[in-house]
Design an enzyme around this catalytic site. Structure first.
Site, PDB file in Angstrom:
ATOM      1  CB  SER A 178      -0.930  -0.053   1.215  1.00  0.00           C
ATOM      2  OG  SER A 178      -1.961   0.874   1.093  1.00  0.00           O
ATOM      3  CG  HIS A 215      -5.866  -1.951   0.223  1.00  0.00           C
ATOM      4  ND1 HIS A 215      -5.054  -1.644  -0.852  1.00  0.00           N
ATOM      5  CD2 HIS A 215      -5.285  -1.383   1.308  1.00  0.00           C
ATOM      6  CE1 HIS A 215      -4.038  -0.903  -0.435  1.00  0.00           C
ATOM      7  NE2 HIS A 215      -4.148  -0.743   0.873  1.00  0.00           N
TER       8      HIS A 215
END
Length: 822
Positions: free
Chosen positions: A673, A793
């Site tokens: 991320s 995610h």
């Protein structure tokens, strides 16, 4: 003060765990961090606590009608030849991902056939894991606590939601009753459901005849149970969820019948109960209802049986805001408290406006606080975390409250002061200011920082760090709801992870206390905050995770590297005792460095199994951009200062090499991320420092990140590419734009992402890889790419996918550093 029981060897050195990052949710009712500090395939925590102060909305939620993720046509840069990969589910994009996956597995092998995969999967699905629970009321008749848990194992890969009682939970053989089987639901509805939690109807807001709720007193035990919840179910692991109301009495979904259930289609929806038949909800109801960041712009009061698009708008922000919302904050059970109603408008990721009222008949009052402050309540007190020095001219007192402080003040007095400031009459402002009496719970020093808090009925448990060493402090509310009094806690910082959360914050001072370290598995105790200085503080040991890997020969140590500007950067190293410092040991450096998120300790069995047991060294770097030393540590690496985070990470890597722990050939780095942006910059800024790099679910194209999915919400962190920010600094740390096509060799590189990631667009990874493949043809640029078709995610939708991605990652890096890649 007496040192709290730690239940771990004093030599065990650990950080704050990822769960503790969520403690800040007590201060972020409108949002949680935009990125997760950990992700599947990185450092999956086994047995860590999953309880934290509840945020009224959970994570910052994507539009709710059409879920097809595409690029914004009007913003397409024609000079980017790889723009087509921004069409997430186009035939061309899926073909690219499918072909790349096949190529990756052909070269690296199938991770599911490795010993790493098998052992990690065993750990992830082990029946010995701690089943952490949440209380949803009390059993009628017996008064026993009703505890709920979500559980996944080999028989239930998608998971079951189940319940038990405290009596059974305290036994060696807990008896569970299944409430909802997600595997059966997925099979029945032919949708790959992923559990995303639930929002309960608070007992205090429910019909007493249905819930049986009665506030307890000195002479009576707690009664009543939660009867309804709003379930959040994700398709394939995306952030966007389906909202469906569920009845805990019948243990079934509330469908069309006598009571029409609350149901919303897929989207980044926010919803909280205002009463049994009314929700405060933010959802995509058509044009103008969402911000440019893709989150709700309006809050509606939605009555059962009506259409959500017909519900009246009770609050709204601007289209350019990140999000807005409205929610209740129930403190009516505490002396002097009330059912506070809050409107929160997130102007940027860190700047918010709050308006509050104590009663439904009152007008909302905009709080006279700095935009980057955070707000919560305890009884009659308003707690404020200030993230910049708060001057007397603004706070109405004669004091300066330092950035990073946690202070509190009487709610009504501050509302009166805020109203006076809003009206602008200087005499009234002065008079209202004279009545303010601020109190300080925490003030930072050069080495200490606030890390969150949790509450019980009568106590506030403060978490703080001292040079990244954790301390817990116990404060009791004063007589008659008066100021807090420090009554117990740690005398000095200890380097381990401890999570203390209330069993029932309305009714008791019992807490779930979870402790762990890098090398010591998690242990869950039932403890009593009211006895924090007594020998019987621990009521009982409930559950303990067995060792999932052999850590008997490991030791943990803290070190400091010196960054380019002279700043000392702490890092923690886990290695075998008596390690030979000859540079030959495969070493993995992990980092994040963003969004004021502190890296921290947890029993990471995946790291132990996949790396440490092999003889590798594991390192976590506490670089700037994180929250290890408070807001200043974070703010020192924002936007034009982002290079500081990268310089810090490089300094830690260089320190490891200089200390002869490793050489560049035996040093790998990994991040996901925002950490993927970090490791992407290691690829282009320090390629000669690493022998292997894993970039996971990353941001890489910093010229277009704000036009892809939730990217616009992070401009306060990175900058605005549509302004001079691009030429002034953003272009310098956009990995996608800094690939050196004249370079003959790059380190071994693995890039991973998820098709279903609707937070960080998969095009970042796709475009970077395709560009490197094209520019690197005929050169020594070993680039491997794998895109999981599910997972969101987090990178994986279930335990098998998590084990697959973990094995792929760690086996790749180990083979790269030991010269055994094909």
């Amino acid at each position: 003060m007496r040192m709290l029981p730690r239940l771990l060897p004093s030599s065990s050195i650990v950080l704050l765990n990822s769960i503790q990052l969520l403690r800040s949710a007590a201060f972020t009712p409108s949002k949680l961090p935009g990125f997760a500090a950990t992700f599947a395939g990185a450092t999956t925590t086994i047995g860590a606590s999953t309880t934290s102060p509840s945020s009224p909305f959970g994570s910052v939620p994507r539009p709710f009608q059409s879920h097809k993720m595409t690029a914004s046509k009007e913003n397409i840069h024609v000079e980017d030849p790889y723009i087509f990969l921004e069409e997430v589910e186009s035939d061309e994009s899926i073909a690219f991902a499918t072909s790349a996956n096949e190529k990756c597995l052909d070269q690296l092998g199938d991770p599911s056939e490795t010993d790493t995969y098998k052992r990690v999967l065993e750990a992830l699905e082990s029946d010995d894991r701690i089943p952490h629970v949440g209380l949803l009321g009390y059993e009628e008749g017996t008064g026993d606590m009703l505890l709920y848990n979500f559980w996944k194992d080999s028989k239930n890969p998608k998971g079951i939601w189940r319940k038990t009682t405290l009596t059974s939970y305290q036994s060696a053989n807990t008896e569970w009753t299944t409430v909802l089987d997600l595997d059966e639901l997925a099979k029945e509805e032919e949708i790959s459901w992923v559990w995303k939690g639930y929002v309960p109807l608070p007992r205090s807001l429910d019909d007493p005849e249905k819930s049986g709720y009665k506030p307890s007193s000195d002479s009576s035990a707690p009664q009543g149970r939660v009867t309804r919840v709003l379930l959040n179910l994700s398709r394939g692991g995306a952030d966007a969820t389906y909202l469906r109301e569920f009845d805990l009495l019948t243990e079934s979904f509330v469908l069309d019948g006598e009571e029409k259930g609350f149901v919303l289609p897929e989207g980044k929806t926010r919803a909280r109960y205002k009463s049994r038949d009314v929700l405060l909800v933010g959802a995509d109801t058509g044009e103008g209802s969402m911000t440019t960041s893709g989150y709700p712009r309006t809050a509606r009061e939605w009555t059962r049986g009506t259409k959500v698009e017909d519900a009246p708008i009770v609050f709204e922000g601007k289209e350019t805001d990140v999000s807005c919302g409205q929610y209740l904050y129930d403190e009516a059970h505490r002396e002097g408290g009330a059912m506070y109603e809050v409107q929160s408008r997130s102007i940027s990721f860190y700047n918010s406006e709050y308006s509050v009222r104590k009663d439904q008949s009152d007008e909302f009052v905009k709080l006279a606080i700095a935009l980057n402050s955070e707000v919560s309540f305890f009884g009659s007190w308003m707690l404020l975390r200030v993230k910049a020095d708060w001057e007397p001219k603004d706070n109405g007192s004669e004091k300066v409250f330092k950035s990073g402080s946690l202070i509190y003040v009487d709610v009504q007095d501050f509302l009166d002061f805020s109203k006076a400031k809003e009206d602008g009459n200087e005499d009234v402002i002065k008079e209202a200011g004279s009545k303010l009496n601020y109190h300080t719970l925490f003030e930072p020093s050069a080495t200490t920082s606030y890390a969150g808090y949790s509450t019980t009925k009568n106590y506030l448990i403060l978490y703080m760090l001292d040079d990244v060493k954790e301390q817990l402090k116990f404060f009791k509310i004063g007589e008659g709801g008066g100021p807090f009094v420090l009554v117990g806690g740690d005398e000095e910082g200890q380097i381990l992870s401890a999570s203390a959360s209330a069993v029932d914050s309305k009714e008791s001072d019992l807490i779930w206390l979870t402790t762990s370290s890098y090398t010591q598995p998690s242990t869950l105790h039932l403890a009593d905050a009211s006895k924090c200085n007594e020998d019987d503080y621990i009521v009982s040991k409930l559950k303990s995770l067995p060792h999932m890997y052999d850590s008997s020969e490991l030791e943990v140590s803290q070190h400091f590297a010196t960054s380019k500007d002279g700043t000392k950067i702490p890092y923690f190293m886990i290695a075998k005792k008596g390690i030979v410092l000859d540079g030959t040991t495969p070493t993995l450096l992990y980092g994040y460095g963003g969004f004021e998120i502190s890296l921290g300790p947890r029993y990471a069995s995946t790291v132990g199994i996949s790396w440490l047991e092999r003889g590798g060294v594991y390192v976590e770097a506490n670089i700037r951009g994180g929250g290890e030393y408070g807001p200043q540590w974070h703010q020192s690496a924002l936007q034009e200062k982002r290079n500081k985070a990268y310089e810090d990470f490089i300094s830690v890597g260089e320190h490891l090499v200089a200390s002869k722990v490793c050489t560049p050939k035996t040093l790998a780095c990994k991040g996901g991320s925002n950490g993927g942006l970090l490791t992407g910059n290691m690829l282009v800024q320090a390629p000669d420092l690493f022998g292997a790099i894993h970039i996971a679910v990353p941001l890489l194209d910093m010229q277009r990140y704000h036009k892809l999915l939730a990217g616009a919400s992070w401009m306060a962190e990175y900058g605005d590419p549509d302004t001079d920010d691009w030429k002034n600094f953003l272009n310098k740390y956009s990995p996608y734009h800094n690939i050196d096509e004249g370079r003959e060799k790059y380190p071994n590189l693995l890039v991973t992402t998820s098709t279903r990631d609707d937070r960080v667009h998969p095009a970042h990874a796709r475009k970077m890889v395709k560009k490197m493949w094209d520019l690197g043809e005929g050169k020594d640029w070993p680039v491997f790419y794998y895109e999981n078709m599910e997972g969101g995610h987090g990178g994986a939708a279930d335990s098998k996918q998590s084990a697959f991605m973990t094995s792929l990652s760690y086996d790749f890096m180990w083979r790269a550093l030991t010269g055994s890649l094909p």
